[in-house]
Design an enzyme around this catalytic site. Structure first.
Site, PDB file in Angstrom:
ATOM      1  N   TYR A 117       0.207  -4.662  11.997  1.00 28.23           N
ATOM      2  CA  TYR A 117       0.073  -3.223  11.724  1.00 28.23           C
ATOM      3  C   TYR A 117       0.795  -2.380  12.759  1.00 28.23           C
ATOM      4  O   TYR A 117       1.462  -1.397  12.431  1.00 28.23           O
ATOM      5  CB  TYR A 117      -1.404  -2.840  11.642  1.00 28.23           C
ATOM      6  CG  TYR A 117      -1.974  -3.018  10.256  1.00 28.23           C
ATOM      7  CD1 TYR A 117      -2.295  -1.937   9.464  1.00 28.23           C
ATOM      8  CD2 TYR A 117      -2.191  -4.296   9.725  1.00 28.23           C
ATOM      9  CE1 TYR A 117      -2.811  -2.090   8.190  1.00 28.23           C
ATOM     10  CE2 TYR A 117      -2.703  -4.468   8.451  1.00 28.23           C
ATOM     11  CZ  TYR A 117      -3.014  -3.366   7.682  1.00 28.23           C
ATOM     12  OH  TYR A 117      -3.518  -3.532   6.410  1.00 28.23           O
TER      13      TYR A 117
ATOM     14  N   HIS B  83      -4.530   0.996  11.756  1.00 25.79           N
ATOM     15  CA  HIS B  83      -4.313  -0.210  12.557  1.00 25.79           C
ATOM     16  C   HIS B  83      -5.673  -0.841  12.830  1.00 25.79           C
ATOM     17  O   HIS B  83      -6.529  -0.218  13.473  1.00 25.79           O
ATOM     18  CB  HIS B  83      -3.623   0.166  13.871  1.00 25.79           C
ATOM     19  CG  HIS B  83      -3.333  -0.981  14.783  1.00 25.79           C
ATOM     20  ND1 HIS B  83      -3.368  -2.302  14.387  1.00 25.79           N
ATOM     21  CD2 HIS B  83      -3.000  -1.005  16.111  1.00 25.79           C
ATOM     22  CE1 HIS B  83      -3.075  -3.083  15.414  1.00 25.79           C
ATOM     23  NE2 HIS B  83      -2.864  -2.318  16.465  1.00 25.79           N
TER      24      HIS B  83
ATOM     25  N   HIS C 230       0.820  -1.216   0.000  1.00 25.37           N
ATOM     26  CA  HIS C 230       0.000   0.000   0.000  1.00 25.37           C
ATOM     27  C   HIS C 230       0.856   1.270   0.000  1.00 25.37           C
ATOM     28  O   HIS C 230       0.465   2.296   0.550  1.00 25.37           O
ATOM     29  CB  HIS C 230      -0.969   0.029   1.187  1.00 25.37           C
ATOM     30  CG  HIS C 230      -1.950  -1.097   1.203  1.00 25.37           C
ATOM     31  ND1 HIS C 230      -3.089  -1.116   0.429  1.00 25.37           N
ATOM     32  CD2 HIS C 230      -1.947  -2.278   1.890  1.00 25.37           C
ATOM     33  CE1 HIS C 230      -3.755  -2.245   0.636  1.00 25.37           C
ATOM     34  NE2 HIS C 230      -3.079  -2.972   1.513  1.00 25.37           N
TER      35      HIS C 230
ATOM     36  N   ASN D 266     -10.176  -3.328   1.667  1.00 29.74           N
ATOM     37  CA  ASN D 266      -9.787  -3.305   0.258  1.00 29.74           C
ATOM     38  C   ASN D 266     -11.019  -3.114  -0.609  1.00 29.74           C
ATOM     39  O   ASN D 266     -12.147  -3.120  -0.112  1.00 29.74           O
ATOM     40  CB  ASN D 266      -9.090  -4.615  -0.139  1.00 29.74           C
ATOM     41  CG  ASN D 266      -7.735  -4.786   0.523  1.00 29.74           C
ATOM     42  OD1 ASN D 266      -7.006  -3.829   0.738  1.00 29.74           O
ATOM     43  ND2 ASN D 266      -7.396  -6.033   0.851  1.00 29.74           N
TER      44      ASN D 266
END
Length: 752
Positions: A408, A385, A113, A194
């Protein structure tokens, strides 16, 4: 910004600049949404995050240049030297500071990302869209920001590609990240998802292997931002669980037209928890108001060359022109008993809950209406997160989600070099923060008092815990028992049935897109055994005819019989198809090109342009060169773009007005012919009137009926006329644009 993508049109295309307007009167205006008031004047909390960010905004307008410690500088162009031609003197504190800041101004890019963009906005719960009443979700969750339709919760949303580096192109075939940070009064909630509702793998333990396989190959560092190479497909061919995700990635879902025309999904199964401690499983869905639309593969590759920032700049352009992209937040809800009846495991992230089994319930809307002031400070430094949750939202035992809860946090520690990443302004909650973590690199709070531990008597035992009934977070009390094992549940083992559901749900054109994508991706794979495994072991267990069609394009002997694990399940779900779920009739924010040269028919241009703008479209005049173009009547129109700076791939549709001299000029321009032919090849709407139809005839568009008299004809998205009813012609063009792509066109090659 590059000339061919950023549109400075002085507001001519803003929704509030048209006679009819495009904003729904029932929705807050741009002004009200920015001032933190709802349409009826009720105060809401939308402004709170912006006000917090205002405390760290800094403008240098009409200010003196200073060092970081506030000393004014009289010269920032020349180093301090011993004489005019002598060595630089290291006591030059300004040089040292300026160069040190430059040398250290980057932070590690995200492993995945890395390339993205983002915008500010707000989330607002719905009143019941059908009954006009409050849609009460309190029986589901105690999360208060989901319950009050009078409250606007500030959000920041980041969209991204997954595989490519920060310098890669926007339009590559890839999953897109869709991550939203809700700045609620109870703390931050990060919905990290996503644009595809499933994932490649089932367990986070596999994530490093997946990313290593799909990233550029380690020996030569290529290819960039692409899955089309041996290592990824080697991994995929050995992991049957990946099959469902591969079907989505080969489809148009991996080629979004724009972020504002892209769905989003939370991917995992989460829990909503109410005040009584009762939990309901939930899947989160974002649905764009402007419908889900895709690019086509040939188009994406050309856009990557013309404008690699296509999707990123598009988001900023539409917001800065006054539009406010909007998504609906919906939920799929089911309990433990429901989950036990499904023929798949709801904890398996490679599976969806079909909407035919559990419909999506709309609960609110998100509006993005403000671009960042500083890309690095906001887009690059925003840190998400999935473990950032608020009371009323909890996790399931999805093994991929459980692993992300560690990964994360660990990733942010690596990127920022400090556990204090959540103190950076874009990451700070609007809720008050009080805890005993008071040190570490780049600490930005100054905590008072002697005690930074619990329990303590020196500071009256503050800060204090808060019981659940007063807003303290308490995890859902799930009863768990079991032995420590490393083993995948048998309920995770059905890898092909939902991949087949996806294939069955596609239109003929979408099926062909998937096959063509497989031909490209696997055609880039050098090793025959990898291509064979994909066809025989994976695709032939999805659909036998699909496997044969793929094999024929990649040099693999087509399989003679279906795979041993191929399901005979023939169910369909229209929600899985981009075309099957299309229902919006708006052309708002669509970008339309009008091809013009001297001698054009001014009535044609003005009538069509005003109609398109009244419908919310963004209209640009394209000509051989910039400057004024004169109509037959002597009126002038300014060209917004030239053939050198733009191309049909950057537009959604094209219109050619009449005018004898104008069309004669276009007929001599190869770029004008290419513009039309390429738009036709990419299934885009095209319109021409009067002499303008001659340009379409010269291009020889296959199997297209072109009007020869006073009638108006719409043939596979090509609208032509020689009549006088310009308004009716323009409306037919609007209808063609609303369909976005016209897949029924003859696939015969078009010179382009």
């Amino acid at each position: 910004m590059p000339e061919d993508t950023h549109d400075a049109d002085d507001g001519e295309n803003r929704p509030d600049a048209t006679d009819g307007g495009t904003a729904d009167d029932s929705q807050p205006s741009s002004e009200s949404s920015r001032t933190g008031t709802s349409g009826d004047g009720d105060d809401v909390d939308e402004n709170s995050k912006r006000e917090q960010l205002d405390t760290v905004r800094e403008s240098s307008e009409e200010e003196a240049l200073t060092t970081d410690h506030g000393v004014k500088i009289d010269d920032t162009d020349n180093s301090l030297t011993a004489g005019e031609r002598g060595p630089t003197i290291m006591e030059d504190f300004h040089f040292r500071e300026k160069m040190t800041q430059f040398d250290h101004e980057s932070i590690p890019e995200r492993v995945v990302h890395a390339r993205g963009t983002g915008a500010h906005g707000y989330f607002q719960p719905y009143e019941d869209p059908d009954l006009g009443e409050y849609d009460d979700v309190s029986e589901l969750t105690k999360a208060s920001f989901l319950q009050d339709p009078g409250r606007k919760t500030p959000v920041f949303t980041r969209f991204s590609t997954v595989v490519g580096s920060r310098g890669s192109a926007d339009t590559v075939r890839d999953v897109r990240g869709f991550a939203t940070k809700f700045y609620t009064e109870e703390g931050n909630w990060d919905l990290v998802g996503n644009n595809i509702p499933v994932f490649f793998i089932q367990d986070a333990m596999e994530f490093p292997d997946l990313v290593h396989a799909i990233k550029p190959e380690p020996d030569d560092g290529t290819p960039q931002a692409s899955a089309a190479h041996d290592t990824f497909w080697d991994f995929a061919s050995l992991k049957p669980e990946i099959t469902h995700m591969i079907m989505w990635v080969l489809s148009g879902r991996a080629l979004p037209r724009a972020y504002r025309m892209m769905q989003g999904f939370g991917v995992h199964t989460f829990r909503l928890v109410n005040d009584d401690g009762d939990a309901t499983f939930v899947k989160f869905h974002w649905t764009p108001k402007l419908d889900t639309s895709q690019l086509v593969w040939d188009e994406t590759q050309k856009i990557a060359g013309k404008n690699p920032d296509f999707n990123r700049m598009d988001l900023y352009d539409v917001i800065e022109e006054g539009y406010e992209p909007e998504w609906e937040l919906g939920v799929q809800l089911f309990d433990e008993e429901d989950a036990a009846e499904f023929d798949f495991d709801v904890l398996d992230p490679t599976k969806i809950v079909p909407e035919t089994e559990v419909p999506v319930r709309p609960i609110g809307r998100m509006v993005l209406n403000e671009t960042p002031d500083n890309f690095f400070a906001e887009v690059e430094q925003v840190a998400f997160h999935p473990g950032n949750v608020v009371p009323g939202i909890d996790f399931s035992n999805d093994p991929l989600l459980q692993g992300r809860l560690f990964s994360y946090q660990d990733t942010q520690l690596n990127r920022f070099g400090s556990a204090n990443w959540d103190e950076i302004p874009i990451n700070r909650p609007i809720a008050e923060r009080h805890n005993n973590q008071r040190a570490g690199f780049m600490r930005q709070e100054i905590n008072q008092g002697k005690a930074s531990y619990k329990p303590n008597s020196i500071g009256d035992d503050d800060p204090r815990e808060v019981p659940e009934e007063e807003g303290g977070y308490e995890h859902y009390a799930e009863k768990i028992s079991g032995e420590k094992i490393r083993n995948r549940s048998e309920s995770f083992q059905n890898h092909f049935e939902q991949a087949r559901l996806f294939w069955n749900s596609m239109t003929d054109a979408e099926e062909q897109n998937i096959v063509d994508a497989a031909h490209f991706e696997l055609g880039k794979v050098d090793r025959m055994e990898i291509r064979e495994r994909m066809v025989y072991d994976l695709f032939n267990n999805v659909d036998h005819e699909f496997a044969k069609r793929v094999a024929e394009g990649i040099g693999v002997e087509p399989p003679e019989v279906p795979g041993d694990e191929m399901s005979t399940h023939d169910a369909e779900d229209p929600a899985l198809s981009i075309e099957g779920r299309r229902d919006a009739d708006t052309i708002e924010t669509r970008k339309i090109a009008i091809l013009v040269d001297d001698g054009f028919d001014g009535d044609h241009l003005e009538t069509v342009r005003s109609t398109l703008q009244d419908e919310g479209a963004r209209v640009k005049v394209v000509s051989k060169a910039l400057g004024d173009k004169e109509s037959e009547a002597g009126d002038a129109v300014e060209a917004d773009k030239s053939h050198v700076t733009t191309e049909s791939v950057l537009f959604d549709a094209v219109f050619v007005p009449g005018g004898e001299d104008h069309v004669d000029a276009l007929l001599d321009q190869g770029d004008a012919k290419h513009f039309v032919a390429e738009a036709f090849k990419h299934k885009k709407p095209i319109a021409a009137i009067g002499e303008g139809t001659e340009l379409l005839e010269a291009v020889e568009l296959p199997d297209v009926e072109i009007a020869a008299n006073g009638e108006t004809i719409s043939s596979d998205g090509v609208v032509t006329s020689h009549g006088d009813d310009l308004e009716a012609f323009a409306e037919r063009f609007v209808d063609a644009i609303a369909e976005h792509r016209h897949w029924g066109r003859n696939p015969k090659d078009v010179p382009a």
